[in-house]
Motif scaffolding. Structure first.
Motif, PDB file in Angstrom:
ATOM      1  N   ILE A 173      36.436  41.211  37.392  1.00 32.98           N
ATOM      2  CA  ILE A 173      35.415  42.269  37.472  1.00 32.98           C
ATOM      3  C   ILE A 173      36.128  43.595  37.714  1.00 32.98           C
ATOM      4  O   ILE A 173      36.894  43.736  38.666  1.00 32.98           O
ATOM      5  CB  ILE A 173      34.411  41.978  38.599  1.00 32.98           C
ATOM      6  CG1 ILE A 173      33.699  40.644  38.338  1.00 32.98           C
ATOM      7  CG2 ILE A 173      33.401  43.112  38.739  1.00 32.98           C
ATOM      8  CD1 ILE A 173      32.992  40.091  39.550  1.00 32.98           C
ATOM      9  N   PHE A 174      35.867  44.548  36.844  1.00 30.80           N
ATOM     10  CA  PHE A 174      36.508  45.862  36.911  1.00 30.80           C
ATOM     11  C   PHE A 174      35.466  46.891  37.336  1.00 30.80           C
ATOM     12  O   PHE A 174      34.499  47.130  36.616  1.00 30.80           O
ATOM     13  CB  PHE A 174      37.049  46.239  35.524  1.00 30.80           C
ATOM     14  CG  PHE A 174      38.487  46.661  35.521  1.00 30.80           C
ATOM     15  CD1 PHE A 174      38.951  47.619  36.408  1.00 30.80           C
ATOM     16  CD2 PHE A 174      39.387  46.119  34.598  1.00 30.80           C
ATOM     17  CE1 PHE A 174      40.271  48.026  36.389  1.00 30.80           C
ATOM     18  CE2 PHE A 174      40.710  46.520  34.566  1.00 30.80           C
ATOM     19  CZ  PHE A 174      41.148  47.464  35.470  1.00 30.80           C
ATOM     20  N   VAL A 175      35.648  47.492  38.506  1.00 29.31           N
ATOM     21  CA  VAL A 175      34.751  48.562  38.949  1.00 29.31           C
ATOM     22  C   VAL A 175      35.222  49.854  38.287  1.00 29.31           C
ATOM     23  O   VAL A 175      36.279  50.393  38.625  1.00 29.31           O
ATOM     24  CB  VAL A 175      34.752  48.710  40.483  1.00 29.31           C
ATOM     25  CG1 VAL A 175      33.809  49.836  40.904  1.00 29.31           C
ATOM     26  CG2 VAL A 175      34.340  47.392  41.137  1.00 29.31           C
ATOM     27  N   THR A 176      34.444  50.325  37.327  1.00 31.52           N
ATOM     28  CA  THR A 176      34.794  51.571  36.646  1.00 31.52           C
ATOM     29  C   THR A 176      33.796  52.649  37.071  1.00 31.52           C
ATOM     30  O   THR A 176      33.479  52.781  38.233  1.00 31.52           O
ATOM     31  CB  THR A 176      34.826  51.378  35.112  1.00 31.52           C
ATOM     32  OG1 THR A 176      33.537  50.999  34.637  1.00 31.52           O
ATOM     33  CG2 THR A 176      35.848  50.320  34.735  1.00 31.52           C
ATOM     34  N   SER A 177      33.285  53.406  36.131  1.00 31.93           N
ATOM     35  CA  SER A 177      32.373  54.485  36.482  1.00 31.93           C
ATOM     36  C   SER A 177      31.702  55.022  35.220  1.00 31.93           C
ATOM     37  O   SER A 177      32.291  54.984  34.132  1.00 31.93           O
ATOM     38  CB  SER A 177      33.150  55.630  37.160  1.00 31.93           C
ATOM     39  OG  SER A 177      32.353  56.787  37.277  1.00 31.93           O
ATOM     40  N   SER A 178      30.493  55.536  35.387  1.00 26.92           N
ATOM     41  CA  SER A 178      29.830  56.215  34.275  1.00 26.92           C
ATOM     42  C   SER A 178      30.592  57.470  33.875  1.00 26.92           C
ATOM     43  O   SER A 178      30.343  58.038  32.806  1.00 26.92           O
ATOM     44  CB  SER A 178      28.391  56.583  34.658  1.00 26.92           C
ATOM     45  OG  SER A 178      27.585  55.426  34.737  1.00 26.92           O
ATOM     46  N   ALA A 179      31.535  57.874  34.713  1.00 25.66           N
ATOM     47  CA  ALA A 179      32.372  59.036  34.383  1.00 25.66           C
ATOM     48  C   ALA A 179      33.175  58.798  33.110  1.00 25.66           C
ATOM     49  O   ALA A 179      33.634  59.756  32.482  1.00 25.66           O
ATOM     50  CB  ALA A 179      33.302  59.363  35.541  1.00 25.66           C
ATOM     51  N   HIS A 180      33.346  57.528  32.719  1.00 21.70           N
ATOM     52  CA  HIS A 180      34.098  57.272  31.474  1.00 21.70           C
ATOM     53  C   HIS A 180      33.377  57.871  30.268  1.00 21.70           C
ATOM     54  O   HIS A 180      33.991  58.169  29.246  1.00 21.70           O
ATOM     55  CB  HIS A 180      34.310  55.762  31.278  1.00 21.70           C
ATOM     56  CG  HIS A 180      33.161  55.034  30.657  1.00 21.70           C
ATOM     57  ND1 HIS A 180      32.105  54.522  31.388  1.00 21.70           N
ATOM     58  CD2 HIS A 180      32.883  54.740  29.356  1.00 21.70           C
ATOM     59  CE1 HIS A 180      31.246  53.935  30.571  1.00 21.70           C
ATOM     60  NE2 HIS A 180      31.688  54.047  29.335  1.00 21.70           N
ATOM     61  N   ARG A 181      32.061  58.095  30.411  1.00 20.80           N
ATOM     62  CA  ARG A 181      31.276  58.665  29.317  1.00 20.80           C
ATOM     63  C   ARG A 181      31.581  60.152  29.098  1.00 20.80           C
ATOM     64  O   ARG A 181      31.241  60.711  28.056  1.00 20.80           O
ATOM     65  CB  ARG A 181      29.781  58.485  29.588  1.00 20.80           C
ATOM     66  CG  ARG A 181      29.363  57.040  29.780  1.00 20.80           C
ATOM     67  CD  ARG A 181      27.856  56.920  30.017  1.00 20.80           C
ATOM     68  NE  ARG A 181      27.488  55.582  30.425  1.00 20.80           N
ATOM     69  CZ  ARG A 181      27.338  54.547  29.595  1.00 20.80           C
ATOM     70  NH1 ARG A 181      27.508  54.727  28.306  1.00 20.80           N
ATOM     71  NH2 ARG A 181      27.007  53.357  30.054  1.00 20.80           N
ATOM     72  N   CYS A 182      32.202  60.769  30.079  1.00 22.32           N
ATOM     73  CA  CYS A 182      32.562  62.193  29.942  1.00 22.32           C
ATOM     74  C   CYS A 182      33.665  62.390  28.910  1.00 22.32           C
ATOM     75  O   CYS A 182      33.857  63.498  28.407  1.00 22.32           O
ATOM     76  CB  CYS A 182      33.023  62.748  31.283  1.00 22.32           C
ATOM     77  SG  CYS A 182      31.747  62.792  32.557  1.00 22.32           S
TER      78      CYS A 182
END
Length: 325
Positions: A173-182
């Motif tokens: 499980i990789f905790v990423t972020s909606s910030a990748h959409r930037c």
């Protein structure tokens, strides 16, 4: 053009959810994970700590708190043991900013454990520094701690994850972020931010890189009965915000405002717990989750060609610093 507009729209919707705690949800699964061995990186505070606490309540056979601050991890382990009655909470030293120390952690873990069911890559940074900072291995901090370090950890632990997946799929499980959409474009040649640096862009880029790694590895790992999925915990109030000079300078004003707007770590941990315990996800891989629901990552994150290029470049960068991969 249409895909960019769709990504913009998803980003706007994501920001609304990301920036308000009113969209917080509770993990709908009541499943337990009796006897399972779990590693959670960065679990001495906030999201990782709350995740460890809940998984301990759900009967985990062992939870390894893989942390850079070992003394803090020891205190958290005692707290979780006291609150849940689960005594199988083990703090271990792990520093994702050093490939040597990642290898040392894995060697120590394997020497005392013969299985690993769930690996949660939770640790990450957003340092807010206006000056590019490099790790001991020579890589920009965000890209190593949020991306290269976890990738190296996955590859070192992969044999044990595969070995443990005979009766039930192992999970990454990789905790990423909606910030990748930037990231509407991804200059893979500047992955290490040598030609251009900005802390916010580096953070977003590192989260997109993690998404791309999941996209690349998912079809390969599922053949070995191992799944890999990513998630955004939503906008969670953590000490990462105080790393930014503006927030730190006006912390007495901004911190209470941020605390009232953002989710608590317990709220943010719900999707992590869901991805770790929900039985219906046994064969689900290469997907992105938010608010305990499957959603689409950005179009860039799902680009298989870009994912393969990012993976190969990342492997080559790691190999420059390590003897074993």
């Amino acid at each position: 053009m249409i895909s960019l507009l769709v990504d913009y729209w998803r980003f706007i919707i994501g920001c609304i959810s990301y920036l308000t705690h009113w969209f917080g949800v509770k993990c709908p699964s009541e499943a337990r994970i009796e006897g399972k061995v779990v590693i959670i990186t960065g679990s001495n505070r906030t999201l990782g700590k709350e995740t460890a606490l809940e998984l301990a309540r759900r009967g985990a056979g062992k939870i390894v708190l893989a942390c850079r601050d070992l003394e803090a991890a020891k205190l958290v382990a005692q707290e979780i043991q006291s609150e849940t009655g689960n005594l199988n909470i083990v703090p271990m030293y792990c520093d994702l900013s050093s490939f040597r120390l990642i290898k040392q952690f894995v060697d120590d873990f394997i020497s005392t454990n013969d299985r690993l069911d769930i690996l949660i890559n939770n640790a990450g940074i957003s340092n807010g520094s206006t000056q590019r900072k490099a790790t001991i291995d020579g890589y920009e901090e965000h890209i190593q701690i949020n991306h290269l370090g976890p990738l190296y950890l996955i590859n070192l632990l992969k044999p044990l994850l595969i070995k443990s997946s005979i009766s039930c799929p192992s999970r990454i499980i990789f905790v990423t972020s909606s910030a990748h959409r930037c990231m509407l474009r991804f200059n893979i040649d500047n992955l290490n931010s040598t030609s251009f640096y900005h802390p916010s862009i580096c953070y977003c880029k590192s989260k997109l890189a993690a998404e791309l790694i999941s996209t690349h590895l998912a079809p390969k790992l599922i053949e070995k009965n191992v799944t890999i999925n990513t998630l955004c915990p939503g906008g969670v109030y953590t000490d990462l915000f105080t790393r930014y000079p503006t927030v730190d300078r006006y912390s007495s004003i901004l911190c209470p405002i941020l605390q009232s707007l953002l989710r608590t770590p317990k709220m943010g941990s719900q999707t992590i717990v869901y991805c770790a315990v929900e039985p219906s996800l046994d064969s689900v891989t290469g997907k992105h989750f938010m608010d305990c629901r499957q959603t689409l990552a950005s179009s860039l994150a799902r680009d298989k060609n870009l994912a393969e290029k990012t993976y190969q470049l990342s492997i080559n960068l790691i190999k420059k610093s390590v003897n074993q991969f």
